[in-house]
Each structure stands twice: as C-alpha cells, then as structure tokens.
Design an enzyme around this catalytic site. Structure first.
Site, PDB file in Angstrom:
ATOM      1  N   CYS A   1      28.861  45.951  28.013  1.00 23.65           N
ATOM      2  CA  CYS A   1      29.804  45.161  28.838  1.00 23.65           C
ATOM      3  C   CYS A   1      28.934  44.162  29.659  1.00 23.65           C
ATOM      4  O   CYS A   1      27.931  43.654  29.207  1.00 23.65           O
ATOM      5  CB  CYS A   1      30.769  45.741  29.470  1.00 23.65           C
ATOM      6  SG  CYS A   1      30.279  46.853  30.660  1.00 23.65           S
ATOM      7  N   LEU A   2      29.437  43.687  30.799  1.00 23.13           N
ATOM      8  CA  LEU A   2      28.474  42.724  31.522  1.00 23.13           C
ATOM      9  C   LEU A   2      27.629  43.638  32.510  1.00 23.13           C
ATOM     10  O   LEU A   2      26.443  43.354  32.440  1.00 23.13           O
ATOM     11  CB  LEU A   2      29.648  42.028  32.390  1.00 23.13           C
ATOM     12  CG  LEU A   2      28.914  41.020  33.238  1.00 23.13           C
ATOM     13  CD1 LEU A   2      27.791  40.027  32.509  1.00 23.13           C
ATOM     14  CD2 LEU A   2      29.697  40.268  34.212  1.00 23.13           C
ATOM     15  N   ALA A   3      28.022  44.616  33.058  1.00 17.05           N
ATOM     16  CA  ALA A   3      27.269  45.465  34.099  1.00 17.05           C
ATOM     17  C   ALA A   3      27.113  46.775  33.521  1.00 17.05           C
ATOM     18  O   ALA A   3      26.178  47.648  34.257  1.00 17.05           O
ATOM     19  CB  ALA A   3      27.833  45.428  35.521  1.00 17.05           C
TER      20      ALA A   3
ATOM     21  N   VAL B   1      28.976  49.387  33.726  1.00 18.99           N
ATOM     22  CA  VAL B   1      29.479  50.213  35.035  1.00 18.99           C
ATOM     23  C   VAL B   1      30.935  50.965  34.546  1.00 18.99           C
ATOM     24  O   VAL B   1      31.229  51.927  34.785  1.00 18.99           O
ATOM     25  CB  VAL B   1      29.550  49.489  36.125  1.00 18.99           C
ATOM     26  CG1 VAL B   1      30.341  50.229  37.230  1.00 18.99           C
ATOM     27  CG2 VAL B   1      28.074  49.390  36.447  1.00 18.99           C
ATOM     28  N   SER B   2      31.854  49.932  34.011  1.00 20.71           N
ATOM     29  CA  SER B   2      33.239  50.345  33.877  1.00 20.71           C
ATOM     30  C   SER B   2      33.746  50.132  32.650  1.00 20.71           C
ATOM     31  O   SER B   2      33.993  51.334  31.998  1.00 20.71           O
ATOM     32  CB  SER B   2      34.132  49.280  34.815  1.00 20.71           C
ATOM     33  OG  SER B   2      35.379  49.439  34.806  1.00 20.71           O
ATOM     34  N   ARG B   3      33.912  49.070  31.675  1.00 18.51           N
ATOM     35  CA  ARG B   3      34.271  49.057  30.228  1.00 18.51           C
ATOM     36  C   ARG B   3      33.500  49.835  29.376  1.00 18.51           C
ATOM     37  O   ARG B   3      34.084  50.647  28.732  1.00 18.51           O
ATOM     38  CB  ARG B   3      34.466  47.506  29.947  1.00 18.51           C
ATOM     39  CG  ARG B   3      35.398  46.647  30.737  1.00 18.51           C
ATOM     40  CD  ARG B   3      35.452  45.175  30.451  1.00 18.51           C
ATOM     41  NE  ARG B   3      34.000  44.598  31.128  1.00 18.51           N
ATOM     42  CZ  ARG B   3      33.784  43.185  31.026  1.00 18.51           C
ATOM     43  NH1 ARG B   3      34.590  42.523  30.356  1.00 18.51           N
ATOM     44  NH2 ARG B   3      32.824  42.899  31.832  1.00 18.51           N
TER      45      ARG B   3
END
EC number: 3.1.3.16
Length: 204
Positions: free
Chosen positions: A117-119, A121-123
């Site tokens: 995803c972007l980081a 961390v979450s998705r």
C-alpha cells in the site's frame, strides 16, 4: 526458508518465497512507491521498481492511481490493483476473496508476491492477515503477531481490526473450506511455519 531479498526491518518488511510463511506472506512498501514521483515526496520511484520487478506478482492497495502499477505492468509484472483508502470506514472484507485467490495461486506456482500500500502498515497488513488466517487455523490476533514478527510497525486501523474480528467470527471457516475445495490439500507448510514464527515472536 528461502532467501530474504530485503531485511525484515525497514519499510519493505519481509520478502517471502513459496516455501515459508515468514518469507512469502508479507511485504510493506517504501514511502514514495505509490506517490507521484514528480511531486518530490519520498525517494524517486525508479529506486523501488527493481524490487517490484523481482516479485513477479503484486497486490496494490491505493486510494488513487498508482504509478508503480502502470510502470511495473509494462515490465510484465502481474498486478491486482484494489482501490482502497486507509480509512476505518473502508470495506476491505469485500476484497478478501479475490486477494486470497490471487496470492495463493501465485504461491502455488512457486512465485513471489509483493503486497503493498503506501506505508505497509494498515491496508496491506490487513489483507495479509486475512490470508494467514485462511491458510492456517490462526485467529486475527495471532495472524497479526505473525506479521509483526517480520514487521513490527504492522498496525491495521481500528475499522480494519473490526473487519478482521468479524471475518474470524463469521467467515474464515467457510474461506478455509473454499480454499481446500478449490485447490485441494496444500503442499505448503503454512501452519507449521506460522506456529514457529509465533513462538519466536512470543518469546521476545
């Protein structure tokens, strides 16, 4: 265990091969990979693309058009692009089945897969947790700890955590049955590898 293409610390998390849960199940992404390189935010996109090309198969979660998807696809990388924001109100559960199918078929072919995803961390973590839950008997918290063993910053937002809790309560058993019916007995040692990783994580 396969070879780690990147260290287990830092933005890229763990690279995984088709043999081991630890080495095949989780990757984050460096800042800048899903951003517009012309905007000057994060490292230039070209610095990340060799890592993407090595994966062969990628799952991308992005709230907008991802330049990495476009460029990597032109190099023959197979992408599953999922439009999703890192918001507690975002419904990721509806993407679980297609993502699990995509990742599992990649692994059965002996290929590597990058989930980003972007980081990281979450998705992407949420999708990988759902996958680990499906290929093992883990609940969502044990699956999260398995991911954190390779990437300590893994932390799905509160909405995604609720969706994983609901997935554990109501759907994961059907997903496990579906996977077995669709692909037969798995030649992968996921349950054994995941338990070993979790034991190591819990002793530290």
């Amino acid at each position: 265990m396969g070879t780690n293409l990147q260290p287990s610390t830092g933005h890229w998390g763990c690279w995984v091969t088709h043999i081991s849960v630890r080495e095949v199940l989780y990757w984050g992404v460096a800042p800048g990979l899903c951003r517009d390189p012309a905007a000057g935010r994060g490292p230039p996109l070209r610095h990340h693309l060799p890592r993407v090309y090595r994966a062969h198969v990628c799952v991308c979660l992005s709230s907008r058009s991802c330049p990495a998807c476009t460029l990597a696809t032109s190099k023959g990388v197979k992408y599953l692009c999922i439009p999703a924001a890192d918001s507690p109100s975002q419904n990721l559960t509806r993407h679980f089945k297609e993502s699990i199918k995509f990742i599992h078929e990649c692994r059965l072919r002996g290929e590597s897969c990058l989930v980003h995803c972007l980081a990281g961390v979450s998705r992407s973590v949420t999708l990988v947790i759902a996958y680990i839950m499906t290929v093992t008997d883990f609940g969502w918290e044990d699956a999260l700890h398995t991911v954190r063993a390779g990437r300590s910053c893994a932390n799905p937002n509160v909405g995604f955590q609720r969706q994983l809790q609901e997935f554990e309560k109501h759907e994961v058993h059907q997903y496990r049955q579906w996977l077995k019916e669709e692909y037969g007995e798995s030649p992968l040692r996921d349950a054994e590898e995941a338990k070993n990783i979790l034991e190591i994580f819990e002793t530290h």
